[in-house]
Design an enzyme around this catalytic site. Sequence first.
Site, mmCIF file in Angstrom:
data_model
loop_
_atom_site.group_PDB
_atom_site.id
_atom_site.type_symbol
_atom_site.label_atom_id
_atom_site.label_comp_id
_atom_site.label_asym_id
_atom_site.label_seq_id
_atom_site.Cartn_x
_atom_site.Cartn_y
_atom_site.Cartn_z
ATOM 1 N N HIS A 1 -18.939 28.353 -27.267
ATOM 2 C CA HIS A 1 -17.921 27.215 -27.091
ATOM 3 C C HIS A 1 -17.885 26.675 -28.333
ATOM 4 O O HIS A 1 -18.588 25.743 -28.843
ATOM 5 C CB HIS A 1 -18.683 26.156 -26.013
ATOM 6 C CG HIS A 1 -17.755 25.004 -25.562
ATOM 7 N ND1 HIS A 1 -17.896 24.159 -24.456
ATOM 8 C CD2 HIS A 1 -16.726 24.418 -26.307
ATOM 9 C CE1 HIS A 1 -17.115 23.000 -24.491
ATOM 10 N NE2 HIS A 1 -16.470 23.203 -25.631
ATOM 11 N N HIS B 1 -14.432 25.112 -30.929
ATOM 12 C CA HIS B 1 -13.026 24.913 -31.102
ATOM 13 C C HIS B 1 -12.878 25.288 -32.574
ATOM 14 O O HIS B 1 -13.473 24.441 -33.445
ATOM 15 C CB HIS B 1 -12.539 23.912 -30.662
ATOM 16 C CG HIS B 1 -13.024 23.265 -29.204
ATOM 17 N ND1 HIS B 1 -12.004 23.342 -28.262
ATOM 18 C CD2 HIS B 1 -13.881 22.896 -28.634
ATOM 19 C CE1 HIS B 1 -12.446 23.027 -27.051
ATOM 20 N NE2 HIS B 1 -13.523 22.911 -27.195
ATOM 21 N N HIS C 1 -12.737 23.501 -19.741
ATOM 22 C CA HIS C 1 -13.884 22.457 -19.825
ATOM 23 C C HIS C 1 -13.549 21.647 -18.396
ATOM 24 O O HIS C 1 -12.648 21.520 -17.921
ATOM 25 C CB HIS C 1 -13.332 21.500 -20.557
ATOM 26 C CG HIS C 1 -13.449 21.729 -22.266
ATOM 27 N ND1 HIS C 1 -12.815 23.381 -22.477
ATOM 28 C CD2 HIS C 1 -14.051 21.383 -23.183
ATOM 29 C CE1 HIS C 1 -13.453 23.157 -23.911
ATOM 30 N NE2 HIS C 1 -14.011 22.225 -24.379
ATOM 31 N N GLU D 1 -17.237 17.315 -18.256
ATOM 32 C CA GLU D 1 -17.676 16.809 -19.527
ATOM 33 C C GLU D 1 -17.479 15.409 -19.263
ATOM 34 O O GLU D 1 -18.661 14.526 -19.387
ATOM 35 C CB GLU D 1 -16.660 17.208 -20.720
ATOM 36 C CG GLU D 1 -17.246 16.522 -22.280
ATOM 37 C CD GLU D 1 -16.163 17.080 -23.104
ATOM 38 O OE1 GLU D 1 -14.930 17.457 -22.816
ATOM 39 O OE2 GLU D 1 -16.420 16.973 -24.229
ATOM 40 N N ASP E 1 -19.397 23.009 -30.008
ATOM 41 C CA ASP E 1 -18.098 22.673 -29.552
ATOM 42 C C ASP E 1 -17.165 22.364 -30.976
ATOM 43 O O ASP E 1 -16.294 22.983 -31.025
ATOM 44 C CB ASP E 1 -18.780 21.334 -28.894
ATOM 45 C CG ASP E 1 -17.447 20.756 -28.100
ATOM 46 O OD1 ASP E 1 -16.281 21.405 -27.705
ATOM 47 O OD2 ASP E 1 -17.600 19.504 -27.423
ATOM 48 N N ASP E 2 -17.428 21.420 -31.768
ATOM 49 C CA ASP E 2 -16.833 20.852 -32.861
ATOM 50 C C ASP E 2 -17.785 20.429 -34.000
ATOM 51 O O ASP E 2 -17.732 18.979 -34.222
ATOM 52 C CB ASP E 2 -15.664 19.793 -32.634
ATOM 53 C CG ASP E 2 -14.884 20.147 -31.150
ATOM 54 O OD1 ASP E 2 -13.850 20.844 -31.616
ATOM 55 O OD2 ASP E 2 -15.078 19.711 -30.207
#
Length: 360
Positions: free
Chosen positions: A17, A19, A197, A200, A278-279
Amino acid sequence: MSTLAEFIQGLPKAELHLHIEGSLEPELMFELGRRNAIALPFKTVEEVRAAYAFSNLQDFLDIYYQGAGVLLTAADFHDLAMAYFRRVAADGCRHVELFFDPQTHTDRGIAFSVVMDGLLAAMAEAERTLGITSALILCFLRHLDEAAASATLKAAEPYLDRIAGVGLDSSEVGHPPLKFARVFAAARAKGLKLVAHAGEEGPPEYVWEALDILDVDRIDHGNRALEDPALVKRLVREGKTLTVCPLSNLKLCVVGDLKDHPLRTMLDLGLRATINSDDPAYFGGYLGQNWLQTAQALSLTRAELVTLARNSFTGSFLPPDAVARHLAAIDAYVSRFPPVGEMSPKPQAGDNGGSVRQES
Ligand code: ADE
Ligand code: ZN
């Protein structure tokens, strides 16, 4: 480095996961802004970092889409992805399934082929030079309509042999999985894997929809599934992988403290949870920091860390022989690492780690 940090760093693991646009560090943002003559609303790297104070997902998304505006050429996408691969190689990551958001770029007039050419070149280079394998997951932006997602799937047609699956990201609340039922069915018919997703910020109903209507292979996040015991039972029964992102959850106020993160509960319930970043450029940590800080906050045992590493491969879209090779590498690593009793019992002064907790 503490024993815990060393153990985590060397443990073979995958990231499921991530991005790629969320790995854009402020330094590279400025460099690409200069290269492409794009003015940024910030004067310094420090100013950018200071703006990364979010109270929810939308706060973050607004700044994340703005940052992605510096990406114009295939070389930009290549440089972005190579910076990420180099960083995560140092964390002991062996395989990545990376999300990309083509609509964020095609809506600015960047050709789909430009994004693909840059990312594919970096993926090949990462495998050749760093030994990291990777796969692409094309995400549809859920704040846009299903027709736009279908047009994106059509644009992806020439590249379908190089895309492992499709996903669903962006603003969750108000955009339930149901909205994308037809485009996900079309993607499934083309042989693509499906992820979304869900849970969340959105309610457990969105996780049910992702399972029942989209028929996803994995759930991204899934935190709020824990509110519904019947849903947990279903996820456990089906062995559905959850791609959990602890530092993201902290930064976006999904949890107030890492000590309260539901990852330990997920493992206790028998859910197939994984740790992901994630980011990372926005949330203060790449894969290794997500593992380390979560292990420390939740006092994860060595057996739990090994389970998480195994989950990252068994939950991946790698072929069975590759999964088996990675699992064997985990076993070999664990058998070589000093037994718990021989590890340093306390963090050393000046390090940020701790020991791997003895099984209770
Ligand atoms: N796009 C990038 N990061 C995201 C996240 N954490 N949730 C939804 N969409 C995203
Ligand atoms: Zn995400």
